[in-house]
Design an enzyme around this catalytic site. Structure first.
Site, mmCIF file in Angstrom:
data_model
loop_
_atom_site.group_PDB
_atom_site.id
_atom_site.type_symbol
_atom_site.label_atom_id
_atom_site.label_comp_id
_atom_site.label_asym_id
_atom_site.label_seq_id
_atom_site.Cartn_x
_atom_site.Cartn_y
_atom_site.Cartn_z
ATOM 1 N N GLU A 17 0.750 -1.095 0.283
ATOM 2 C CA GLU A 17 0.417 0.188 -0.377
ATOM 3 C C GLU A 17 0.889 0.936 -0.105
ATOM 4 O OE1 GLU A 17 -2.825 -0.409 3.239
ATOM 5 O OE2 GLU A 17 -3.942 -1.764 2.118
ATOM 6 N N GLU A 68 -4.819 -9.022 -0.542
ATOM 7 C CA GLU A 68 -5.516 -8.601 0.728
ATOM 8 C C GLU A 68 -7.013 -8.693 -0.149
ATOM 9 O OE1 GLU A 68 -4.096 -5.708 3.527
ATOM 10 O OE2 GLU A 68 -2.473 -6.152 2.940
#
Ligand code: AHR
Length: 482
Positions: free
Chosen positions: A173, A295
């Site tokens: 991220e 994820e």
């Protein structure tokens, strides 16, 4: 619904076993307490890893495990987690509640976990607060076999043989907690880091660049335009939410609307994969770069009375619907998706297993993975999911058997299904259903068997035709000899 496999739209492709991967982060009780109890614990363990959880996970054949995060990866310095545990550095886990991380679970303990689970390693390295050298040294420490300081240090710490690292994630991220980078900047950072991913073992490491947040298509465009030749995979994160981040909704006490909105959000995965792969195709028409959904899962409100930073949530039959539906979506897009990792394996978000002290409970999501494991590396015959349909499914073949999995996400309506197989089928070898009449049915430490798999008999097979009635809120897997 009628399914005629002679007219199936999906071309045949192998369903990578890695689509059923898991993710475990240093977050709450995901590692500590959930997997790792330490060698001196009263909880039965082998080399510090709790035996009950390991035995349960072995039954779902976890093909790959992502570690050490997530957000934690970008504050993780691997040297803190090697050597004598008594001397390991204690750090603050800033992302997840400011708890003390004593680094007692480090590189050696992770590979011991992989060994016990017979799973492959997906290491996510620190880009946010790490350096190229730190990453390069870690790769050499894990996989180097020659006479080098890093390989010798590993041997001194008790493991002369190098380990196999299959996948390497470079940053997590990076558009957010992993550095708040712009895609143009991260594309260059990625190119720099990946240059120093050296190969010491038999196989080159499979390099994964940090991809977009949900529907950030510009991120995909920029990364693919500037860095595609340097990557094997581009990651995508998407969590199923009942509403917005600020109003996630209770994991157990939810309304009919919240049932529907969580499933709607989960099925959005289908749309997101379509849109991102369209962008990827522009720069990579040969489909060399895979999409990696490292994820995914339902993200609901933390259970009352628990530390909110630990992301501990219950898991109901609704979550089983999310799991089966999402696996069917991945199977539908198996040409482009090579790996996916549900968040997270134990005690965090949409977990397979919940623990309390020495107790352990299997969640409805666990049973979906138990039923879907037969599709690992199978040849897809057909897979379907659509936002407008309650029923989604995967049909595949492997080892001389047909494997059929169906999910009926409807809260109210049973569904009749008729499947026409390519040829006359043989004997049934497996027929299981996961179902409950209660939308929020779940397993607790006091009542661990409220939701479990059961023998399924409401199926009739004759020659090439299989007919069954799927109860509302159910997942079914059938296997037939070819
Ligand atoms: O899975 C929990 C967190 O969600 C991960 O650490 C992070 O990557 C994501 O935002």
């Amino acid at each position: 619904m009628k399914i005629d496999l002679n007219k199936a739209q999906n071309s045949s492709v192998q369903l990578s076993k890695y689509l059923q991967g898991q993710f475990s982060e240093h977050l709450g009780r995901g590692i500590y307490g959930g997997l790792w109890v330490g060698k001196d614990s009263n909880i039965p363990n082998v080399n510090g890893l709790r035996s009950d959880v390991i035995e349960a996970l072995k039954k779902i054949h976890v093909p790959v495990l992502r570690w050490p995060g997530g957000c934690f990866a970008d504050e993780y310095h691997w040297r803190d987690g090697i050597g004598d545990p008594a001397g390991r550095r204690k750090i603050v886990n800033n992302n997840w509640g400011g708890t003390t991380e004593d680094n007692s679970f480090g590189t050696h303990e992770f590979f011991e976990l992989c060994r016990q689970l017979n799973t492959e390693a997906y290491i996510n390295v620190n880009v946010g607060s790490g350096s190229v050298r730190e990453m390069a040294d870690w790769i050499e420490y894990m996989t180097g076999s020659g006479d080098s300081t890093m390989a010798n240090l590993r041997a001194t710490n008790g493991h002369p043989e190098p380990w196999e690292v299959k996948f390497l994630g470079i940053g997590n991220e990076t558009w957010g907690g992993g550095g708040n980078m712009r895609p143009e900047y991260y594309a260059d950072v990625y190119r720099q880091f990946q240059t120093f991913v050296r190969q010491y073992g038999k196989h080159p490491l499979y390099k994964i660049a940090c991809g977009p947040n949900v529907d950030d298509y510009n991120w995909t465009d920029v990364l693919m335009e500037r860095a595609a030749p340097y990557m094997d995979g581009l990651s995508l994160h998407h969590y199923a939410l009942t509403d917005v981040w600020e109003n996630k909704g209770d994991a157990v006490n939810f309304s009919e609307d919240e049932w529907n909105s969580l499933l709607y959000s989960a099925k959005r995965m289908d749309w997101l994969i379509n849109e991102h792969t369209k962008r990827m195709d522009r720069y990579d028409p040969q489909h060399r770069v895979d999409l990696i959904v490292d994820e995914w899962g339902s993200w609901l409100s933390e259970q009352a009375g628990t530390n909110p930073a630990f992301l501990y949530q219950q898991n109901t039959i609704r979550d089983a619907m999310v799991a089966a539906t999402t696996l069917n979506i991945f199977n539908k897009h198996a040409e482009r998706i090579h790996m996916a990792n549900i968040a997270q394996m134990v005690n965090v978000l949409q977990a397979m297993i919940l623990t309390k002290g020495s107790q352990m409970v299997l969640t409805p999501t666990y049973f979906v993975f138990q039923m879907y494991q037969f599709h690992q590396d199978a040849k897809r015959l057909s897979a379907f999911c659509s936002q407008g349909a309650d029923l989604n499914y995967t049909i595949s073949e492997k080892d001389g058997e047909y494997i059929l999995s169906f999910c009926n996400t409807s809260l109210t309506t049973d569904e009749s299904v008729e499947v026409t197989m390519p040829e006359t089928i043989g004997a049934v070898t497996y027929s299981q259903i996961l179902h409950s009449d209660k939308a929020n049915a779940h397993n607790t430490f006091d009542e661990p068997d409220q939701v479990k798999m059961q023998e399924f008999n409401q199926v009739h097979a004759e020659r090439k035709t299989i007919r069954l009635r799927l109860p509302k809120m159910s997942v079914i897997t059938l296997k037939y000899k070819k």
